[in-house]
Design a protein around this motif. Structure first.
Motif, PDB file in Angstrom:
ATOM      1  N   ILE A  39       0.924  -1.297   0.072  1.00  0.00           N
ATOM      2  CA  ILE A  39      -0.207  -0.157   0.131  1.00  0.00           C
ATOM      3  C   ILE A  39       0.814   1.161  -0.013  1.00  0.00           C
ATOM      4  O   ILE A  39       0.653   2.250  -0.842  1.00  0.00           O
ATOM      5  N   THR A  40       1.972   1.306   0.531  1.00  0.00           N
ATOM      6  CA  THR A  40       2.879   2.404   0.961  1.00  0.00           C
ATOM      7  C   THR A  40       3.524   2.604  -0.630  1.00  0.00           C
ATOM      8  O   THR A  40       3.545   3.692  -1.020  1.00  0.00           O
ATOM      9  N   ASN A  41       4.044   1.513  -1.219  1.00  0.00           N
ATOM     10  CA  ASN A  41       4.471   1.742  -2.584  1.00  0.00           C
ATOM     11  C   ASN A  41       3.611   2.342  -3.662  1.00  0.00           C
ATOM     12  O   ASN A  41       3.702   3.186  -4.265  1.00  0.00           O
ATOM     13  N   GLY A  42       2.198   1.801  -3.401  1.00  0.00           N
ATOM     14  CA  GLY A  42       1.199   2.367  -4.369  1.00  0.00           C
ATOM     15  C   GLY A  42       0.907   3.949  -4.049  1.00  0.00           C
ATOM     16  O   GLY A  42       0.926   4.854  -4.861  1.00  0.00           O
ATOM     17  N   VAL A  43       0.707   4.151  -2.651  1.00  0.00           N
ATOM     18  CA  VAL A  43       0.514   5.727  -2.529  1.00  0.00           C
ATOM     19  C   VAL A  43       1.798   6.732  -2.809  1.00  0.00           C
ATOM     20  O   VAL A  43       1.510   7.782  -3.470  1.00  0.00           O
ATOM     21  N   GLY A 170      -6.602  10.183   5.205  1.00  0.00           N
ATOM     22  CA  GLY A 170      -5.763   8.817   5.616  1.00  0.00           C
ATOM     23  C   GLY A 170      -4.590   8.488   4.612  1.00  0.00           C
ATOM     24  O   GLY A 170      -3.464   8.120   4.908  1.00  0.00           O
ATOM     25  N   MET A 171      -5.243   8.726   3.264  1.00  0.00           N
ATOM     26  CA  MET A 171      -3.896   8.440   2.267  1.00  0.00           C
ATOM     27  C   MET A 171      -2.806   9.498   2.303  1.00  0.00           C
ATOM     28  O   MET A 171      -1.655   9.341   2.373  1.00  0.00           O
ATOM     29  N   SER A 172      -3.402  10.458   2.878  1.00  0.00           N
ATOM     30  CA  SER A 172      -2.042  11.762   3.121  1.00  0.00           C
ATOM     31  C   SER A 172      -1.049  11.412   4.161  1.00  0.00           C
ATOM     32  O   SER A 172       0.215  11.894   4.005  1.00  0.00           O
ATOM     33  N   ARG A 173      -1.392  10.822   5.177  1.00  0.00           N
ATOM     34  CA  ARG A 173      -0.593  10.419   6.180  1.00  0.00           C
ATOM     35  C   ARG A 173       0.275   9.239   5.679  1.00  0.00           C
ATOM     36  O   ARG A 173       1.606   9.452   6.027  1.00  0.00           O
ATOM     37  N   ILE A 174       0.082   8.505   4.793  1.00  0.00           N
ATOM     38  CA  ILE A 174       1.032   7.467   4.058  1.00  0.00           C
ATOM     39  C   ILE A 174       1.631   8.248   3.010  1.00  0.00           C
ATOM     40  O   ILE A 174       3.016   7.973   3.334  1.00  0.00           O
ATOM     41  N   TYR A 175       1.377   8.939   2.618  1.00  0.00           N
ATOM     42  CA  TYR A 175       2.136   9.577   1.349  1.00  0.00           C
ATOM     43  C   TYR A 175       3.041  10.634   2.068  1.00  0.00           C
ATOM     44  O   TYR A 175       4.120  10.816   1.608  1.00  0.00           O
ATOM     45  N   LEU A 176       2.767  11.246   3.113  1.00  0.00           N
ATOM     46  CA  LEU A 176       3.685  12.018   3.771  1.00  0.00           C
ATOM     47  C   LEU A 176       4.814  11.396   4.675  1.00  0.00           C
ATOM     48  O   LEU A 176       5.811  11.966   5.098  1.00  0.00           O
ATOM     49  N   GLY A 177       4.912   9.837   4.673  1.00  0.00           N
ATOM     50  CA  GLY A 177       5.844   9.047   5.344  1.00  0.00           C
ATOM     51  C   GLY A 177       5.644   9.357   6.872  1.00  0.00           C
ATOM     52  O   GLY A 177       6.638   8.520   7.588  1.00  0.00           O
TER      53      GLY A 177
END
Length: 216
Positions: A39-43, A170-177
């Motif tokens: 999921i992290t790689n995708g985002v 939620g996606m933003s938190r993954i994207y922002l690392g």
């Protein structure tokens, strides 16, 4: 009755999912690494093109923003004498997002991802506070939309947009690392579990308030 049972069943499943994720994160973190990595790689494949967008989106679940939106809506509810709504809303935002989530982080003590952090965070990672807060605040608004919008199509449209908004936060938190995907799912499941398990009781209290007001 069927609606109540269904709502509480889904809410219970959400809390079971939260408990399961918490158990895995605490004792068997290796199990969940493949899920987090995919999921992290995708985002993060959107990086760095979408930096401005996700830096903007994430602000809508920052503590300061949540406090301002909470106080504004609370004022509207109390001014409109919607006391049952105000009580349910306050319990969720203050109790679950404001108190329980930060405390439960201390139980799991999960370190944040080692990716570059595009925002500064100092607390532990699981469950995501932004995800819990967005689910509780904007999720409550999904239920409250019907109080202010009567047109069915407009009401559904606003509810869908709020749902998309929650997912984007939620996606933003993954994207922002700063979070693993399992942190986001954990925050969402905690917030959703609260909303669905307590919603029938809010409805009951709302009926009681209406009955008392009519008597007065």
């Amino acid at each position: 009755m069927n609606n109540k049972l269904y709502t509480q069943f889904v809410g219970s499943c959400s809390l079971v999912l939260f408990a399961f994720l918490g158990y895995v994160v605490k004792f068997y973190p290796v199990w969940i690494q493949p899920f987090d990595q995919v999921i992290t790689n995708g985002v993060r494949s959107l990086y760095p093109t979408w930096n401005p967008f996700f830096l903007w989106i994430t602000k809508f679940a920052n503590p300061s923003t949540i406090v301002v939106l909470f106080l504004a809506l609370l004022f509207v509810l109390i001014y409109g004498k919607r006391y049952a709504e105000a009580a349910w809303f306050s319990l969720g935002v203050i109790g679950i997002a404001g108190i329980f989530n930060p405390l439960i982080k201390l139980l799991f003590m999960r370190e944040r991802p080692t990716l570059e952090h595009l925002v500064t965070e100092h607390s532990y990672s699981f469950p995501s506070g932004h995800s819990t807060a967005s689910m509780v605040l904007y999720g409550t608004l999904i239920f409250f939309v019907a109080l202010f919008i009567q047109n069915t199509y407009l009401k559904r449209g606003v509810q869908v947009l709020l749902g998309i908004w929650i997912v984007l936060i939620g996606m933003s938190r993954i994207y922002l690392g700063v979070h693993f995907p399992s942190d986001i799912v954990g925050g969402f499941s905690l917030g959703l579990g609260w909303l669905l398990l307590t919603y029938p009781y809010y409805q009951k209290q709302r009926f009681v308030w209406r009955f008392k007001n009519k008597q007065l």
